[in-house]
Design an enzyme around this catalytic site. Structure first.
Site, PDB file in Angstrom:
ATOM      1  NE  ARG A   8       2.367  -6.596 -21.442  1.00 23.22           N
ATOM      2  CZ  ARG A   8       1.586  -7.263 -20.730  1.00 23.22           C
ATOM      3  NH1 ARG A   8       0.333  -7.304 -20.409  1.00 23.22           N
ATOM      4  NH2 ARG A   8       2.153  -7.801 -19.739  1.00 23.22           N
ATOM      5  CG  MET A  34     -10.209  -8.864 -15.742  1.00 26.29           C
ATOM      6  SD  MET A  34     -10.972  -7.509 -16.675  1.00 26.29           S
ATOM      7  CE  MET A  34      -9.804  -6.946 -17.327  1.00 26.29           C
ATOM      8  CG  HIS A  75       0.712 -12.262 -10.198  1.00 27.52           C
ATOM      9  ND1 HIS A  75       0.967 -12.484  -8.296  1.00 27.52           N
ATOM     10  CD2 HIS A  75      -0.476 -11.942 -10.416  1.00 27.52           C
ATOM     11  CE1 HIS A  75      -0.194 -11.534  -8.908  1.00 27.52           C
ATOM     12  NE2 HIS A  75      -1.284 -11.081  -9.336  1.00 27.52           N
ATOM     13  CB  SER A 123       1.687  32.276  -3.408  1.00 25.79           C
ATOM     14  OG  SER A 123       2.734  31.243  -3.085  1.00 25.79           O
ATOM     15  N   GLY A 154      -3.527 -10.902 -14.805  1.00 18.72           N
ATOM     16  CA  GLY A 154      -4.045 -11.843 -13.868  1.00 18.72           C
ATOM     17  C   GLY A 154      -5.310 -11.484 -13.586  1.00 18.72           C
ATOM     18  CE  LYS A 170      -4.631 -10.462 -23.818  1.00 14.43           C
ATOM     19  NZ  LYS A 170      -4.683 -11.779 -22.644  1.00 14.43           N
ATOM     20  CB  CYS A 182       3.970  28.041  -1.913  1.00 13.15           C
ATOM     21  SG  CYS A 182       2.748  29.020  -1.061  1.00 13.15           S
ATOM     22  NE  ARG A 199      -5.201 -15.791 -24.706  1.00 15.86           N
ATOM     23  CZ  ARG A 199      -4.605 -16.827 -24.593  1.00 15.86           C
ATOM     24  NH1 ARG A 199      -4.210 -15.481 -23.704  1.00 15.86           N
ATOM     25  NH2 ARG A 199      -3.954 -17.088 -25.112  1.00 15.86           N
ATOM     26  CE1 TYR A 247       6.290  30.509  -6.790  1.00  8.52           C
ATOM     27  CE2 TYR A 247       5.980  32.338  -7.911  1.00  8.52           C
ATOM     28  CZ  TYR A 247       6.379  31.992  -6.931  1.00  8.52           C
ATOM     29  OH  TYR A 247       5.927  32.658  -5.532  1.00  8.52           O
TER      30      TYR A 247
HETATM   31  C1  PEP Z   1      -0.847  26.583   2.256  1.00  5.69           C
HETATM   32  O1  PEP Z   1      -1.592  26.857   2.974  1.00  5.69           O
HETATM   33  O2  PEP Z   1      -0.687  25.666   1.245  1.00  5.69           O
HETATM   34  C2  PEP Z   1       0.599  27.013   2.255  1.00  5.69           C
HETATM   35  C3  PEP Z   1       1.365  26.804   1.906  1.00  5.69           C
HETATM   36  O3  PEP Z   1       0.727  27.103   3.327  1.00  5.69           O
HETATM   37  P1  PEP Z   1       1.088  26.477   5.346  1.00  5.69           P
HETATM   38  O4  PEP Z   1       0.881  25.079   4.601  1.00  5.69           O
HETATM   39  O5  PEP Z   1       1.056  26.697   5.725  1.00  5.69           O
HETATM   40  O6  PEP Z   1      -0.872  27.090   5.842  1.00  5.69           O
END
Ligand code: PEP
Ligand code: MG
Length: 893
Positions: free
Chosen positions: A338, A105, A454, A785, A103, A25, A853, A94, A873
């Site tokens: 804002r 504070m 609100h 991975s 709302g 503000k 993953c 304020r 990735y």
């Molecule tokens: C993990 O452990 O992050 C994984 C992808 O394998 P899972 O979840 O199958 O154990």
């Protein structure tokens, strides 16, 4: 002296980029002041001062003098002194933190009024009623927020005064009534707070400043911050601003406005105006406002000026702004602006509109949206074809389709939702005390208040469905029911449905249909002219921006052709994790059982040879669904007992069969195996690569199935790109053994089929030891991975299956972490192992491919981290792929 901390900034000294120091503000008031807009003069006490106060319990020593100096300057500029008897300067005090906490504070208006100066104000304004009304408001607000008096006591006294006078609205009370009310209010203060209402203006101001500091740490503010993931140590700034009055008669008023519709993004005149009122009246939704467009006929000059200011602000901030303004006797004043909150859909539309207007570029457009908003747009909506019983319509305050049992107070909302019920919180209007009920509910319905009430503001912030101001609904919170037009009564527990995109309210459960954005990703909807398509068009363009910017590739966790195809439609660039155990469920479970029970080589071979063609078929389907894209197939990972019957259930079956003297030889054998394989800590037991090493033929069968499937696809002119992944490796030796066997099988298949297969072999990094020895492991792995699920589990020593239900709530409440480390990657702990392993792996093998993953692969904040540490990735469930693409684009721009 530049080394002395400066705790107070005049509005002319700050700017919009000083939000850390001046709060949102204060920074924006300064920005508007410097843009030459009509802002009442004032100054801002910094968040640093608040932090000192909160840490030490005392205001910084220099603060008092600095405030005095700024007050002096303000007084000489305004030509009057704070609380001066014949012509008082009045100020508002304020709160204003870096992040908006609507709302949550405290604010105190009309500071400087006293028994003496109220008379001076009456004379100056030529309006006795106004002066006494302002004074009673001050005592009321000051009593409640500064002195901690129960606000209901003032409300009750006000109601009594109205009753005595036989009027219904407070504007019908006259000066004499208000004068009496002031006396009553002062008595309440004296009785409840044990002290007189302070008559000394500077004391009023200092106490109000302290109260604002303290309001940073109220329970409701803390709860809100936890919800919104706002750090608890930022503190609030305090704005001291000369008062302007919207309650000086019909040529005065107050309002809120948006430079565009925060629900759709459309340009136009959006806001609410309330004649003859002070600011809090609008936000609290206490009296009914008129649409901003009506201001044009009420006060054309101010209206035109406001429109011009709104244009200036949009062009300056290059974004949707929201505004609070007051008109005092025909003079327009800006009290706040804002960058405004908006719905998810509006965020995408506004971002593309601003690009088209040439105000921002693509990279900036990506910063204007986020994955959480995209995820919200992927929610389903009500089926328009369904037969419905509409009973009301309010303002579409926050989109979504919510169905649940009506409850009329927050306590019940929380209680019922804890026991698994879906509830809709129905209130006349909400206030900050309703916060936990709002969190617990599927949606919020109110009968009063506008888009800026609100309920609306908080629901939008939480991404929760909200319909507000449905005036034809009569909400009776005391009797826990609501009467709809026609007289039907909705009792507590009756199911209702609310549509936050249209504002419609229905009796009963309305079926829901998929979101247009999902239809678009599925390829079932393209650009067009309707409302939904406008959104799709915007999403389409933003996704294109993200895809152009991002460095990270996005893959899917998918185990079958159907999921793979959907993932592909959603933009997946391969499969990052195919969990082969998912291929062993259903009827195939028995074959795995046979494998586990096998006593002889022959039995085992026979079980494996039954599984081989089935596995191969799975892979052929998967490789053809993902033709031309990489598919990472992980060999069997889970503990074997997961394929066997439950130990208790099986024991009962055996005991029953025994007592009935029925044949149960098979069950007995099974039970023995179950006992043999039983582990106290199966997650730390015989699983992953360990299975491959102790069950002969298991992994080689899987590798053979992959290789034969790849060969078959190749011979059918396909382009299979399989990658074989070994789970739960802790040391390079494990990988070397498995790898040698796999290479041999692949060579055999290549020879037998006359095809050259380019299968790569890599490993998951999901144990701390693997991460710590990644340099060695990379000798035997072509890719890593990161399995951040298991890595989080093993680094923290948290069971991923148990802790979220047991002590995580307590941990979250105590602020040990702001979010579960299974949801967002723990950068400092787990994350630093990921970074270290990535670097060590690449040092050994510069072209090592790196991915993730675990569940974190689809989490917005984690995606940014994976971008920063240089992974190639992320892989996540098909539904989260658009979110990951968007966040990867945002991370790179
Ligand atoms: C993990 O452990 O992050 C994984 C992808 O394998 P899972 O979840 O199958 O154990
Ligand atoms: Mg794992």
């Amino acid at each position: 002296d530049p080394h002395v901390a400066k705790f107070v900034y005049d509005f002319t000294e700050g700017n919009k980029d000083l939000k850390d120091l001046l709060g949102g503000k204060g920074a924006n008031l300064a920005e508007m002041t410097n843009l030459g807009l009509p802002v009442p003069p004032g100054f801002t006490i910094t968040t640093e001062a608040c932090k000192v106060y909160l840490d030490s319990g005392e205001e910084p020593a220099a603060l008092r003098d600095e405030v005095s100096a700024h007050l002096d300057a303000l007084e000489s500029r305004m030509g009057k002194k704070l609380g001066q008897a014949d012509n008082p300067l009045l100020v508002s005090v304020r709160s204003g933190a870096k992040f908006s906490m609507p709302g949550m504070m405290d604010t105190v208006l009309n500071i400087g009024l006293s028994d003496k100066s109220v008379k001076g104000l009456a004379e100056q304004a030529g309006d006795e009623r106004f002066a006494w009304d302002s004074y009673r408001r001050l005592i009321q607000m000051f009593g409640k927020t500064v002195l901690g008096v129960d606000g209901d006591l003032f409300e009750e006294a006000l109601d009594k005064a109205k009753e005595a006078k036989k009027v219904t609205v407070d504007t019908d009370l006259e000066a004499a009534d208000l004068k009496k009310l002031v006396t009553a209010f002062k008595k309440i203060v004296k009785k409840e707070a044990g002290r007189d209402f302070p008559q000394e203006p500077r004391e009023q101001m200092d106490l109000a400043i302290e109260a604002v500091f303290n309001s940073w740490n109220t329970d409701r503010a803390k709860l809100y911050r936890r919800q919104e993931r706002i750090p608890g140590d930022l503190g609030t700034a305090v704005n001291v601003c000369s008062m302007v009055f919207g309650n000086l008669g019909p040529d005065s008023g107050t309002g809120v406005a948006f430079t565009r519709d925060p629900a759709s993004g459309h340009q136009g005149v959006y806001g609410d105006y309330l004649q003859n009122a002070q600011g809090e009246d609008v936000v609290a939704g206490i009296r009914n406002t008129v649409p901003l467009a009506e201001l044009e006929s009420i006060d054309k000059k101010s209206y035109d000026q406001l429109m011009q200011i709104m244009e200036t602000l949009e062009n300056h901030y290059k974004d949707l702004c929201d505004i609070e303004f007051t008109i005092e006797r025909g003079q327009l004043w800006m009290l706040q602006t804002r960058v405004g909150k908006r719905t998810a859909g509006a965020a995408f539309r506004i971002a593309t509109q601003l690009v088209d207007q040439g105000l921002i570029d693509e990279a900036e457009a990506l910063q204007r949206v986020n994955g959480a908003q995209l995820a919200q747009l992927m929610f389903p909506k009500f089926d328009e074809e369904a037969k419905v019983e509409q009973v009301g319509r309010g303002i579409a305050a926050s989109p979504g389709a919510a169905v649940g049992k009506a409850v009329f107070d927050s306590y019940t909302a929380v209680k019922w939702s804890r026991s698994g019920e879906k509830v809709i919180l129905v209130r006349r209007e909400t206030n900050p005390d309703d916060l936990d009920g709002m969190i617990a509910a599927e949606g919020i319905l109110t009968s009063r208040g506008g888009k800026t009430s609100h309920a609306a503001v908080v629901a939008r912030g939480m991404g929760k469905t909200c319909v507000c101001g449905a005036e034809e609904l009569e909400v009776d919170t005391k009797r826990r029911r609501m009467t709809v037009p026609g007289g039907h009564v909705v009792e507590e527990g009756d199911v209702i449905s609310i549509d936050g995109s249209s504002g419609k309210v229905y009796l009963g459960e309305v079926p829901v249909v998929p979101s247009p954005v999902v239809e678009y990703f599925e390829g079932r909807m393209h650009a067009g002219a309707q409302d939904a398509d406008e959104l799709v068009e915007a999403v389409h363009r933003i996704m294109a921006f993200a895809d152009r910017k991002r460095r990270l590739r996005v893959r899917a966790n998918a185990d079958n052709a159907e999921d793979a195809l959907r993932a592909r439609r959603f933009g997946a660039q391969g499969i990052g994790l195919c969990r082969t155990e998912h291929m062993f469920l259903g009827e195939r479970r028995e074959m795995v059982e046979k494998l586990i029970l096998a006593d002889t080589e022959a039995e085992r071979e026979s079980a494996l040879s039954e599984l081989l063609p089935l596995q191969k078929k799975d892979f052929v389907e998967l490789f053809s669904a993902m033709d031309g894209l990489p598919v990472t197939v992980r060999l069997l990972d889970p503990p074997l007992h997961e394929f066997l019957p439950d130990i208790t259930e099986l024991s009962v079956r055996v005991a029953l069969a025994e007592s009935r003297q029925e044949p149960h030889e098979n069950e007995l054998r099974l039970l023995q195996a179950v006992h043999r394989l039983h582990e106290q800590n199966p997650m730390l037991g015989l699983r992953g690569v360990r299975l491959g090493l102790v069950i002969p033929g298991l992994f080689t069968m899987q590798v053979r199935a992959i290789a034969e499937a790849a060969a078959e696809r190749k011979n059918a002119k396909g382009d299979p790109r399989a990658e074989i992944m070994i789970p739960l490796v802790g040391t390079v030796q494990e990988l070397e053994i498995v790898r040698e066997e796999a290479d041999q099988v692949i060579a055999e298949v290549e020879a037998a089929t006359g095809t050259k297969l380019k299968l790569s072999i890599g490993t998951m990094i999901e144990l701390p030891r693997a991460a710590l020895t990644a340099g060695q492991i990379a000798e035997a792995a072509e890719f890593f991975s990161f399995g951040t699920n298991d890595l989080t589990q093993t680094v923290w020593g948290f069971s991923r299956d148990d802790v979220e239900a047991s002590f995580f709530t307590a941990y979250l409440e105590k602020g040990i972490f702001g979010v579960s480390p299974f949801e967002t990657i723990d950068k400092d702990g787990v994350g630093s192992l990921v970074k270290l392993a990535a670097e060590a792996g690449r040092a050994t093998r510069p072209d090592l491919k790196l991915g993730v993953c675990g569940e974190h692969g689809g989490d917005p904040e984690s995606v940014h981290f994976f971008h920063e540490v240089g992974l190639d990735y992320v892989s996540c469930s098909p539904f989260r792929i658009p979110v990951a693409r968007l966040e990867a684009g945002r991370a790179a721009s």
